[in-house]
Design a protein around this motif. Structure first.
Motif, PDB file in Angstrom:
ATOM      1  N   ARG A  15     108.210 -17.557  75.175  1.00 48.29           N
ATOM      2  CA  ARG A  15     109.311 -17.019  75.824  1.00 48.29           C
ATOM      3  C   ARG A  15     108.538 -15.547  76.234  1.00 48.29           C
ATOM      4  NH1 ARG A  15     114.979 -16.259  72.996  1.00 48.29           N
ATOM      5  NH2 ARG A  15     113.729 -14.748  71.729  1.00 48.29           N
ATOM      6  N   TRP A  16     108.086 -14.690  75.400  1.00 44.70           N
ATOM      7  CA  TRP A  16     107.486 -13.477  75.569  1.00 44.70           C
ATOM      8  C   TRP A  16     106.448 -13.859  76.888  1.00 44.70           C
ATOM      9  CZ3 TRP A  16     102.281 -11.589  75.962  1.00 44.70           C
ATOM     10  CH2 TRP A  16     102.422 -10.126  76.028  1.00 44.70           C
ATOM     11  N   LEU A  17     105.632 -14.771  76.720  1.00 48.41           N
ATOM     12  CA  LEU A  17     104.778 -15.051  77.846  1.00 48.41           C
ATOM     13  C   LEU A  17     105.351 -15.346  79.017  1.00 48.41           C
ATOM     14  CD1 LEU A  17     101.586 -15.545  78.294  1.00 48.41           C
ATOM     15  CD2 LEU A  17     101.944 -17.978  78.044  1.00 48.41           C
ATOM     16  N   VAL A  18     106.250 -15.891  79.150  1.00 45.76           N
ATOM     17  CA  VAL A  18     107.012 -16.373  80.603  1.00 45.76           C
ATOM     18  C   VAL A  18     107.619 -14.827  80.934  1.00 45.76           C
ATOM     19  CG1 VAL A  18     109.093 -17.248  81.522  1.00 45.76           C
ATOM     20  CG2 VAL A  18     107.687 -18.497  79.892  1.00 45.76           C
ATOM     21  N   GLU A  19     108.176 -13.995  80.182  1.00 41.72           N
ATOM     22  CA  GLU A  19     108.581 -12.585  80.392  1.00 41.72           C
ATOM     23  C   GLU A  19     107.552 -11.760  81.184  1.00 41.72           C
ATOM     24  OE1 GLU A  19     110.280 -11.298  76.811  1.00 41.72           O
ATOM     25  OE2 GLU A  19     112.421 -12.431  77.157  1.00 41.72           O
ATOM     26  N   GLN A  20     106.350 -12.072  80.826  1.00 43.21           N
ATOM     27  CA  GLN A  20     105.033 -11.330  81.279  1.00 43.21           C
ATOM     28  C   GLN A  20     104.739 -11.964  82.474  1.00 43.21           C
ATOM     29  OE1 GLN A  20     104.695  -8.330  79.732  1.00 43.21           O
ATOM     30  NE2 GLN A  20     106.478  -9.197  78.540  1.00 43.21           N
ATOM     31  N   ILE A  29     105.056 -25.921  68.764  1.00 42.13           N
ATOM     32  CA  ILE A  29     104.944 -26.023  70.418  1.00 42.13           C
ATOM     33  C   ILE A  29     105.995 -26.379  71.169  1.00 42.13           C
ATOM     34  CG2 ILE A  29     103.470 -27.167  72.198  1.00 42.13           C
ATOM     35  CD1 ILE A  29     101.184 -27.600  70.375  1.00 42.13           C
ATOM     36  N   LEU A  30     106.841 -27.556  70.918  1.00 45.47           N
ATOM     37  CA  LEU A  30     108.086 -28.185  71.539  1.00 45.47           C
ATOM     38  C   LEU A  30     109.081 -27.131  71.358  1.00 45.47           C
ATOM     39  CD1 LEU A  30     107.691 -31.778  70.834  1.00 45.47           C
ATOM     40  CD2 LEU A  30     106.976 -30.606  72.788  1.00 45.47           C
ATOM     41  N   GLU A  31     109.469 -26.696  70.196  1.00 46.36           N
ATOM     42  CA  GLU A  31     110.323 -25.593  70.092  1.00 46.36           C
ATOM     43  C   GLU A  31     110.001 -24.441  70.763  1.00 46.36           C
ATOM     44  OE1 GLU A  31     112.351 -22.880  66.570  1.00 46.36           O
ATOM     45  OE2 GLU A  31     110.967 -24.351  65.817  1.00 46.36           O
ATOM     46  N   SER A  32     108.892 -23.884  70.790  1.00 42.86           N
ATOM     47  CA  SER A  32     108.778 -22.452  71.681  1.00 42.86           C
ATOM     48  C   SER A  32     108.941 -22.661  72.924  1.00 42.86           C
ATOM     49  CB  SER A  32     107.259 -22.059  71.264  1.00 42.86           C
ATOM     50  OG  SER A  32     106.834 -20.802  71.769  1.00 42.86           O
ATOM     51  N   GLY A  33     108.433 -23.845  73.523  1.00 41.25           N
ATOM     52  CA  GLY A  33     108.516 -24.247  75.069  1.00 41.25           C
ATOM     53  C   GLY A  33     110.121 -24.322  75.290  1.00 41.25           C
ATOM     54  N   ASP A  34     111.030 -25.031  74.300  1.00 44.38           N
ATOM     55  CA  ASP A  34     112.414 -25.038  74.461  1.00 44.38           C
ATOM     56  C   ASP A  34     112.978 -23.756  74.662  1.00 44.38           C
ATOM     57  OD1 ASP A  34     112.306 -27.578  74.925  1.00 44.38           O
ATOM     58  OD2 ASP A  34     112.757 -27.933  72.706  1.00 44.38           O
ATOM     59  N   ARG A  35     112.349 -22.555  73.933  1.00 48.44           N
ATOM     60  CA  ARG A  35     113.174 -21.269  73.723  1.00 48.44           C
ATOM     61  C   ARG A  35     112.833 -20.455  74.958  1.00 48.44           C
ATOM     62  NH1 ARG A  35     113.478 -18.294  68.203  1.00 48.44           N
ATOM     63  NH2 ARG A  35     114.051 -20.089  66.617  1.00 48.44           N
ATOM     64  N   ALA A  36     111.501 -20.872  75.613  1.00 50.61           N
ATOM     65  CA  ALA A  36     110.992 -20.240  76.751  1.00 50.61           C
ATOM     66  C   ALA A  36     111.623 -20.840  77.919  1.00 50.61           C
ATOM     67  CB  ALA A  36     109.622 -20.410  76.906  1.00 50.61           C
ATOM     68  N   GLY A  37     112.194 -22.031  77.926  1.00 52.24           N
ATOM     69  CA  GLY A  37     112.800 -22.752  79.098  1.00 52.24           C
ATOM     70  C   GLY A  37     111.337 -23.133  79.753  1.00 52.24           C
ATOM     71  N   VAL A  63     102.284 -22.018  66.768  1.00 52.83           N
ATOM     72  CA  VAL A  63     102.611 -21.011  67.577  1.00 52.83           C
ATOM     73  C   VAL A  63     104.136 -20.497  67.044  1.00 52.83           C
ATOM     74  CG1 VAL A  63     103.916 -22.781  68.842  1.00 52.83           C
ATOM     75  CG2 VAL A  63     103.522 -20.576  69.981  1.00 52.83           C
ATOM     76  N   ASP A  64     104.361 -19.243  67.255  1.00 52.27           N
ATOM     77  CA  ASP A  64     105.473 -18.402  66.810  1.00 52.27           C
ATOM     78  C   ASP A  64     106.644 -19.028  67.700  1.00 52.27           C
ATOM     79  OD1 ASP A  64     106.399 -15.987  65.184  1.00 52.27           O
ATOM     80  OD2 ASP A  64     107.337 -15.733  67.397  1.00 52.27           O
ATOM     81  N   PRO A  65     107.846 -19.271  67.606  1.00 51.18           N
ATOM     82  CA  PRO A  65     109.141 -19.640  68.135  1.00 51.18           C
ATOM     83  C   PRO A  65     109.122 -19.038  69.505  1.00 51.18           C
ATOM     84  CG  PRO A  65     109.524 -19.624  65.763  1.00 51.18           C
ATOM     85  CD  PRO A  65     108.208 -18.954  65.791  1.00 51.18           C
ATOM     86  N   ASP A  66     108.952 -17.398  69.351  1.00 55.38           N
ATOM     87  CA  ASP A  66     109.138 -16.939  70.620  1.00 55.38           C
ATOM     88  C   ASP A  66     108.064 -16.460  71.452  1.00 55.38           C
ATOM     89  OD1 ASP A  66     112.029 -16.604  70.384  1.00 55.38           O
ATOM     90  OD2 ASP A  66     111.793 -15.087  68.760  1.00 55.38           O
ATOM     91  N   ALA A  67     106.716 -17.146  71.075  1.00 53.20           N
ATOM     92  CA  ALA A  67     105.740 -16.641  71.451  1.00 53.20           C
ATOM     93  C   ALA A  67     105.632 -16.850  73.258  1.00 53.20           C
ATOM     94  CB  ALA A  67     104.429 -17.226  70.961  1.00 53.20           C
ATOM     95  N   PRO A 115     100.522  -8.475  70.550  1.00 54.20           N
ATOM     96  CA  PRO A 115     101.130  -8.807  69.059  1.00 54.20           C
ATOM     97  C   PRO A 115     101.992  -9.600  69.279  1.00 54.20           C
ATOM     98  CG  PRO A 115     101.403  -6.567  69.364  1.00 54.20           C
ATOM     99  CD  PRO A 115     100.602  -6.969  70.460  1.00 54.20           C
ATOM    100  N   ASP A 116     102.881  -9.739  70.512  1.00 52.77           N
ATOM    101  CA  ASP A 116     104.051 -10.754  70.636  1.00 52.77           C
ATOM    102  C   ASP A 116     103.602 -12.005  70.878  1.00 52.77           C
ATOM    103  OD1 ASP A 116     106.575  -8.957  69.932  1.00 52.77           O
ATOM    104  OD2 ASP A 116     105.657  -7.844  71.949  1.00 52.77           O
ATOM    105  N   PHE A 117     102.422 -12.179  71.546  1.00 51.28           N
ATOM    106  CA  PHE A 117     101.917 -13.621  71.695  1.00 51.28           C
ATOM    107  C   PHE A 117     101.132 -14.119  70.527  1.00 51.28           C
ATOM    108  CE2 PHE A 117      98.499 -16.238  74.324  1.00 51.28           C
ATOM    109  CZ  PHE A 117      99.618 -17.324  74.423  1.00 51.28           C
ATOM    110  N   ARG A 118     102.183 -14.567  69.475  1.00 50.66           N
ATOM    111  CA  ARG A 118     101.941 -14.576  68.074  1.00 50.66           C
ATOM    112  C   ARG A 118     101.707 -16.048  67.562  1.00 50.66           C
ATOM    113  NH1 ARG A 118     102.743 -11.135  63.751  1.00 50.66           N
ATOM    114  NH2 ARG A 118     103.541  -9.562  65.176  1.00 50.66           N
ATOM    115  N   PHE A 119     100.676 -16.359  66.765  1.00 50.35           N
ATOM    116  CA  PHE A 119     100.511 -17.510  66.251  1.00 50.35           C
ATOM    117  C   PHE A 119     100.037 -17.296  64.669  1.00 50.35           C
ATOM    118  CE2 PHE A 119      99.441 -17.587  70.573  1.00 50.35           C
ATOM    119  CZ  PHE A 119     100.043 -18.879  71.049  1.00 50.35           C
ATOM    120  N   THR A 120     100.209 -18.357  63.944  1.00 53.66           N
ATOM    121  CA  THR A 120      99.679 -18.210  62.642  1.00 53.66           C
ATOM    122  C   THR A 120      98.554 -19.414  62.238  1.00 53.66           C
ATOM    123  OG1 THR A 120     101.870 -17.546  61.566  1.00 53.66           O
ATOM    124  CG2 THR A 120     100.520 -18.246  60.093  1.00 53.66           C
ATOM    125  N   TYR A 121      97.667 -18.855  61.587  1.00 56.28           N
ATOM    126  CA  TYR A 121      96.521 -19.903  61.335  1.00 56.28           C
ATOM    127  C   TYR A 121      96.418 -20.363  59.914  1.00 56.28           C
ATOM    128  CZ  TYR A 121      91.725 -21.565  60.379  1.00 56.28           C
ATOM    129  OH  TYR A 121      90.805 -22.346  59.851  1.00 56.28           O
TER     130      TYR A 121
END
Length: 354
Positions: free
Chosen positions: A118-123, A39-47, A112-116, A229-235
């Motif tokens: 970031r994709w969300l912020v772009e949308q 979660i924290l890594e994905s937040g960092d990548r998204a700023g 959470v995927d590392p770039d999920a 599909p870009d708002f991606r997670f793994t269960y």
């Protein structure tokens, strides 16, 4: 992304400039560190500034200690404790403690995927229309037969999306055709509280109530639910017989709470499957020469349906191996659900007439 207008005018969406993440946990010491790190890594990548609220629902292992250790080094993480009250209660506790208008509900085993984010912020510019998102969740089935079985069922039930993932939204009219769940849900905090306040279970035993389907059906009807599909997670599902037994029994019970009394095809399927299952059992006892082959055909139909839906070899194998115990356990859960619903209805009727 083409937005589909909501069924009624909505107030302006809050800006996605920060995000609260609510993680309910119960005995997840093996997964919570990995979950929070992702979660924290994905937040960092998204700023994206994060406020991560972990709600410990009365864990008896070292889950709380792990979270406290992480929180001591990262002020974005907070631990909130409560006596064991169930996942829905933990989510409500977390929503009440969350700082930001946008909230991501996330179970500890959903990574959470590392770039999920970031994709969300772009949308974000499109969020004025797309106000509720369920994550695109891939199931890690490697070496985990129960997880492969649950994924196989999903691939049959939600094949219209899973065979060709794309950005889309669905409403109440096509709700049952698409994957959804509160284990990975982006939603406005205040709207979630509104949905939860109006949520009514058929049961008076809350820890056995469905904590997502009825609530999400309302959200789909009022605002639509989006998938991408870009708002991606793994269960990462639980493995082993014990976990499968509990999960199948629980899902059978919550399935009744999700669909009984609703005007949906799955309601008809629930009632029909109950009757057919009872008839097959009775026929197998009274006329084995007829009943047993019928049961064998029904059993064989499950892996065949999984293969037709595009399931991989591990999905087909899991369906072939796990279907008999699943039917027995899920069916027992359904019967328990009927009993709970009947008991609750009788108690309510008694209270009205007393």
């Amino acid at each position: 992304m083409t937005a589909i207008p909501a069924t009624a005018p909505l107030p302006p969406a809050p800006a996605l400039t920060a995000l609260s993440v609510v993680v309910p946990v119960y005995n997840e010491q093996a997964w919570i560190r990995r979950s929070l790190t992702a979660i924290l890594e994905s937040g960092d990548r998204a700023g994206l500034p994060l406020d991560v609220v972990v709600v410990d629902d009365g864990s008896t292992d070292s889950t709380a200690a792990v979270v406290q250790e992480i929180a001591a080094h990262d002020p974005r993480v907070r631990l909130v404790g409560q006596a064991n009250a169930g996942r829905m209660a933990a989510r409500l506790t977390g929503a009440g403690a969350a700082h930001h208008p946008w909230m991501l509900l996330l179970d500890a085993r959903v990574i959470v995927d590392p770039d999920a984010l970031r994709w969300l912020v772009e949308q974000a510019p499109d969020l004025s229309e797309a106000r509720v998102w369920c994550g695109h969740v891939e199931v890690d089935t490697r070496g985990n037969l129960p997880a492969a079985f649950w994924d196989a069922l999903a691939r049959v039930g939600w094949r219209s999306y899973l065979r060709s993932p794309r950005v889309l939204s669905f409403g109440g009219e096509d709700f049952d055709r698409y994957p959804k769940g509160t284990g990975c849900l982006l939603i406005e905090r205040d709207y979630f509280a509104q949905l939860a306040e109006s949520f009514e279970s058929l049961y008076d035993v809350q820890h056995l109530a469905s904590d997502d389907t009825r609530l999400l059906r309302t959200a789909a009807t009022e605002r639509r639910i989006w998938l991408a599909p870009d708002f991606r997670f793994t269960y990462h599902g639980k493995s082993g017989w014990s976990g499968f037994r509990r999960q199948a029994l629980f899902r059978g019970t919550t399935f009744v709470d999700s669909y009984l009394g609703q005007s949906t095809p799955l309601t008809v399927a629930l009632l029909g499957a109950t009757g057919i299952g009872f008839a097959l059992v009775v026929t197998a006892i009274l006329k084995p020469v007829v009943g047993l082959p019928a049961i064998a055909l029904a059993w064989a139909a499950v892996p065949a349906a999984v293969a037709a839906a595009g399931g991989r070899r591990r999905h087909v194998v899991a369906a072939a191996v796990m279907t008999p115990p699943f039917v027995a356990l899920f069916g027992a859960g359904v019967l328990r659900g009927y009993a709970l619903a009947a008991r609750s209805a009788l108690r309510a009727r008694s209270a009205r007439t007393s």
